[in-house]
Design a protein around this motif. Sequence first.
Motif, PDB file in Angstrom:
ATOM      1  N   GLU A 115     -15.414 -11.740 -13.074  1.00  0.00           N
ATOM      2  CA  GLU A 115     -16.258 -12.091 -11.932  1.00  0.00           C
ATOM      3  C   GLU A 115     -15.426 -12.691 -10.809  1.00  0.00           C
ATOM      4  N   ARG A 116     -14.462 -13.549 -11.168  1.00  0.00           N
ATOM      5  CA  ARG A 116     -13.597 -14.171 -10.162  1.00  0.00           C
ATOM      6  C   ARG A 116     -12.771 -13.103  -9.437  1.00  0.00           C
ATOM      7  N   VAL A 117     -12.266 -12.130 -10.174  1.00  0.00           N
ATOM      8  CA  VAL A 117     -11.510 -11.039  -9.562  1.00  0.00           C
ATOM      9  C   VAL A 117     -12.388 -10.280  -8.561  1.00  0.00           C
ATOM     10  N   CYS A 118     -13.602  -9.936  -8.974  1.00  0.00           N
ATOM     11  CA  CYS A 118     -14.500  -9.198  -8.091  1.00  0.00           C
ATOM     12  C   CYS A 118     -14.891 -10.030  -6.869  1.00  0.00           C
ATOM     13  N   GLU A 119     -15.067 -11.322  -7.059  1.00  0.00           N
ATOM     14  CA  GLU A 119     -15.374 -12.200  -5.931  1.00  0.00           C
ATOM     15  C   GLU A 119     -14.254 -12.144  -4.900  1.00  0.00           C
ATOM     16  N   TYR A 120     -12.996 -12.218  -5.365  1.00  0.00           N
ATOM     17  CA  TYR A 120     -11.864 -12.216  -4.443  1.00  0.00           C
ATOM     18  C   TYR A 120     -11.695 -10.869  -3.758  1.00  0.00           C
ATOM     19  N   VAL A 121     -11.989  -9.788  -4.482  1.00  0.00           N
ATOM     20  CA  VAL A 121     -11.960  -8.467  -3.854  1.00  0.00           C
ATOM     21  C   VAL A 121     -13.010  -8.405  -2.751  1.00  0.00           C
ATOM     22  N   GLY A 122     -14.172  -8.992  -3.004  1.00  0.00           N
ATOM     23  CA  GLY A 122     -15.213  -9.051  -1.981  1.00  0.00           C
ATOM     24  C   GLY A 122     -14.813  -9.874  -0.774  1.00  0.00           C
ATOM     25  N   TYR A 123     -13.892 -10.831  -0.970  1.00  0.00           N
ATOM     26  CA  TYR A 123     -13.376 -11.623   0.147  1.00  0.00           C
ATOM     27  C   TYR A 123     -12.252 -10.907   0.891  1.00  0.00           C
ATOM     28  N   GLY A 124     -11.850  -9.738   0.405  1.00  0.00           N
ATOM     29  CA  GLY A 124     -10.821  -8.982   1.097  1.00  0.00           C
ATOM     30  C   GLY A 124      -9.508  -8.849   0.361  1.00  0.00           C
ATOM     31  N   ALA A 125      -9.402  -9.354  -0.866  1.00  0.00           N
ATOM     32  CA  ALA A 125      -8.150  -9.257  -1.613  1.00  0.00           C
ATOM     33  C   ALA A 125      -7.819  -7.802  -1.920  1.00  0.00           C
ATOM     34  N   PHE A 176     -20.821  -9.450  -5.398  1.00  0.00           N
ATOM     35  CA  PHE A 176     -19.517  -9.624  -4.764  1.00  0.00           C
ATOM     36  C   PHE A 176     -19.052  -8.342  -4.080  1.00  0.00           C
ATOM     37  N   LEU A 177     -19.323  -7.200  -4.685  1.00  0.00           N
ATOM     38  CA  LEU A 177     -18.854  -5.913  -4.185  1.00  0.00           C
ATOM     39  C   LEU A 177     -19.993  -5.262  -3.415  1.00  0.00           C
ATOM     40  N   ARG A 178     -20.151  -5.690  -2.177  1.00  0.00           N
ATOM     41  CA  ARG A 178     -21.343  -5.301  -1.421  1.00  0.00           C
ATOM     42  C   ARG A 178     -21.170  -3.999  -0.646  1.00  0.00           C
ATOM     43  N   THR A 179     -19.945  -3.603  -0.374  1.00  0.00           N
ATOM     44  CA  THR A 179     -19.718  -2.436   0.463  1.00  0.00           C
ATOM     45  C   THR A 179     -18.827  -1.423  -0.245  1.00  0.00           C
ATOM     46  N   GLU A 180     -18.787  -0.228   0.319  1.00  0.00           N
ATOM     47  CA  GLU A 180     -17.911   0.810  -0.227  1.00  0.00           C
ATOM     48  C   GLU A 180     -16.455   0.380  -0.129  1.00  0.00           C
ATOM     49  N   ALA A 181     -16.111  -0.348   0.941  1.00  0.00           N
ATOM     50  CA  ALA A 181     -14.731  -0.822   1.102  1.00  0.00           C
ATOM     51  C   ALA A 181     -14.357  -1.790  -0.017  1.00  0.00           C
ATOM     52  N   ASP A 182     -15.312  -2.631  -0.441  1.00  0.00           N
ATOM     53  CA  ASP A 182     -15.046  -3.558  -1.540  1.00  0.00           C
ATOM     54  C   ASP A 182     -14.738  -2.795  -2.821  1.00  0.00           C
ATOM     55  N   VAL A 183     -15.544  -1.780  -3.116  1.00  0.00           N
ATOM     56  CA  VAL A 183     -15.349  -0.994  -4.339  1.00  0.00           C
ATOM     57  C   VAL A 183     -14.011  -0.253  -4.283  1.00  0.00           C
ATOM     58  N   THR A 184     -13.653   0.238  -3.116  1.00  0.00           N
ATOM     59  CA  THR A 184     -12.370   0.929  -2.962  1.00  0.00           C
ATOM     60  C   THR A 184     -11.206  -0.019  -3.215  1.00  0.00           C
ATOM     61  N   ASP A 226       0.851  -1.181   0.000  1.00  0.00           N
ATOM     62  CA  ASP A 226       0.000   0.000   0.000  1.00  0.00           C
ATOM     63  C   ASP A 226       0.893   1.239   0.000  1.00  0.00           C
ATOM     64  N   GLY A 227       0.758   2.048  -1.033  1.00  0.00           N
ATOM     65  CA  GLY A 227       1.622   3.207  -1.155  1.00  0.00           C
ATOM     66  C   GLY A 227       1.434   4.227  -0.056  1.00  0.00           C
ATOM     67  N   ALA A 228       0.247   4.282   0.546  1.00  0.00           N
ATOM     68  CA  ALA A 228      -0.033   5.274   1.582  1.00  0.00           C
ATOM     69  C   ALA A 228       0.436   4.825   2.959  1.00  0.00           C
ATOM     70  N   THR A 229       0.238   3.541   3.271  1.00  0.00           N
ATOM     71  CA  THR A 229       0.545   3.050   4.618  1.00  0.00           C
ATOM     72  C   THR A 229       1.827   2.239   4.688  1.00  0.00           C
ATOM     73  N   GLY A 230       2.301   1.750   3.545  1.00  0.00           N
ATOM     74  CA  GLY A 230       3.479   0.889   3.549  1.00  0.00           C
ATOM     75  C   GLY A 230       3.179  -0.540   3.956  1.00  0.00           C
ATOM     76  N   GLU A 231       1.906  -0.881   4.144  1.00  0.00           N
ATOM     77  CA  GLU A 231       1.537  -2.231   4.559  1.00  0.00           C
ATOM     78  C   GLU A 231       1.553  -3.189   3.366  1.00  0.00           C
ATOM     79  N   ILE A 232       2.045  -4.403   3.608  1.00  0.00           N
ATOM     80  CA  ILE A 232       2.022  -5.443   2.578  1.00  0.00           C
ATOM     81  C   ILE A 232       0.579  -5.909   2.403  1.00  0.00           C
ATOM     82  N   GLN A 233       0.156  -6.037   1.175  1.00  0.00           N
ATOM     83  CA  GLN A 233      -1.263  -6.253   0.907  1.00  0.00           C
ATOM     84  C   GLN A 233      -1.658  -7.730   0.887  1.00  0.00           C
ATOM     85  N   ARG A 234      -2.906  -7.949   1.292  1.00  0.00           N
ATOM     86  CA  ARG A 234      -3.490  -9.291   1.250  1.00  0.00           C
ATOM     87  C   ARG A 234      -3.633  -9.700  -0.216  1.00  0.00           C
ATOM     88  N   THR A 235      -2.987 -10.817  -0.582  1.00  0.00           N
ATOM     89  CA  THR A 235      -2.848 -11.177  -2.003  1.00  0.00           C
ATOM     90  C   THR A 235      -3.502 -12.518  -2.306  1.00  0.00           C
TER      91      THR A 235
END
Length: 660
Positions: free
Chosen positions: A367-377, A420-428, A321-330
């Motif tokens: 669809e698979r990509v969006c599903e995984y984003v909805g799972y927190g990817a 899959f993208l149920r929340t604002e956080a998912d869309v972000t 994450d460019g803003a926080t420096g945190e390694i991202q869930r992949t």
Amino acid sequence: MLENVHVHRFPQTTVSAGFKELLSARRERLAADLAHGRIPDRYFPVLSVLAPVMTQPEGEITYPGDPMCLYAALSVAAHNAVHDAGPLELARHYNDMAPRWTRFPGVDYRLSVGHDGYRPYVEAPNTDQTVFDPRVWDEQARARWIRLLRETRPRVVLISSVSPAHRYALEIAELAKREAPGVYVILGGRHVDETIGCAPGQDTLVLAPSSTLTVMDDGRVPRVVDALVAGEAYHSLDLLVRAVALSIDLDTRWVAPERVRRHLEELLRVHGAAPGRSLVILVTGDAVHAYPQEGRRLDLAALPSPYEAFAIRSRFPIFVDGATGEIQRTAHVMVSNACPYQCNFCSESAKLAGGLKRFGRTASAIERVCEYVGYGAEALFFDDSIFWSGTFRDIAEFCAKLGEIRRTPANELDRGLLRFLRTEADVTRLRDLQWGAQLTVDVLVGPRSPEETGAVLDGMREAGCTYVYIGLESMSARVMDKIHKNLRRVEGRDWATKAREATSLVKSHGLRVGTSVLFGLDGETRASIDETIAGVSELIDDGLIDLASPNILTYHPATPITRLHGMVDKLDYHSPWIDNREPYIYFEEAFPGVVSVALTEDDLWYIHDETGKRWGATRNDSAPVSPEQAPEQAPGRTLDRDTTFDGTSAGPRPAPDRTR
């Protein structure tokens, strides 16, 4: 045992009267037990294990990905079990007893899990909490496994193993048999895929000298495995688990192994061959019963996604994450099961995997990509040997669609994706998504012009791609001429020249480059080792490589180079006393006895020391990674592919490979 082998094929017929009576009697008996409170529910405990390849964390590459081989293998069985869970009178997939796969992990759980593979035991687990993923097989992992067995008392243990992990898989099975007498052990994975087979239309079981059946039969290891599955066994494994469930004695609540064969055969008569090409093997007493399955062709996109039942835990330091420096869930993503190339050292070849299968539509991959984003990817790594099998049309179409969706306002997104993208956080997360993929030198600098290839790379970058991984293997022409990888040859343009052109092209379009280097290929000498180390060093010095991963050729049972080097009968993937010491521990999957005969132990030390000196911080190793260093690191290589139960294969990639 192997003197009494039977191969069975069952055409689809009607349900026998005896089987109908059995099903009815078991259901009535279980209903009565539930009604009178003799048992709390109809579920039996089950554990699934990914056997690790490492025995100590020191010196190893330590960025393991998620165990996608296991997740993919269980996808159909877990999906069907969860959707069948509930009141007995509503159950259809399971007649009576069923595995304790009753609910998928929720969003809060998915976003809270760690990335060390550890799952605490709970009384009412979700599907993710039924997995044991030790990552390293040492005394601590052994103690945790024993404790889990004693707490859980599983009726079934499913183990996924590649060849280098086979010796530990056998120990895991042996401990299960000791701590939970009566447990039914099912083994699958790349080791089974590569060492056990049955030719289409033939009734002969073909076994490699290092196969589980062979080493159990001749007494080199105890008989601790009750069933094996190989190939595209998504549906076959589901069918086997149903047969095992029907074989649970309703008095003792443990599996009666002698009944599994009968019930599997009855289910095969009812349903016919399972989709895909697979093999189910039962070890019953002194006999082996094999059931080849040659059903309808699989549609990979139609299978439940591997992450439906399991949490995303990987955090590849290449994605930060460019803003926080945190390694991202992949998350790992695969849109194909094998590689169209036929490199003689690699077990990912479509020839070994039973043919190349892919997602037929790019829309399914979106669809698979969006599903995984909805799972927190927060990031994705496409683990295909070659991204979209190197088909530029599909790459361009996929990237165009993904880029468009990332730019679309949330209130205008397709209704199908919004499931899959149920929340604002998912869309972000979708908007900020980073991803990487694997390409080859020949795809990048093949028959197309640099402008055409550059346009595709631009499309990838605009869709969120930040990283491309390339298998360089060797910088020595005499070595590369022998491995069937440098296919498009032009006079005066050797492999090293093409490697420079490929890495330069990717970098010029704003993408980072990771590379895999493989020492010990046919024809390797100290001179060619030096040539490769120096050649990669020059690319690093010129800013063309962000990460270089040194690997040692270790033999996979079914690869051509294993036969070429005369190692088929010499591979030891079962003895527990192998001394996995320095310098072997500095390289993934490297053990004494399975390392390339072209390399001496002194060569291993030399490669380890020289790549450290010449490649510096660009070399992929196990050094701790701080956030500011993270962009220079890469995804951990995922172990040979696929499945364990599902039949894909694997070759060299970024770090400890746990995905296929």
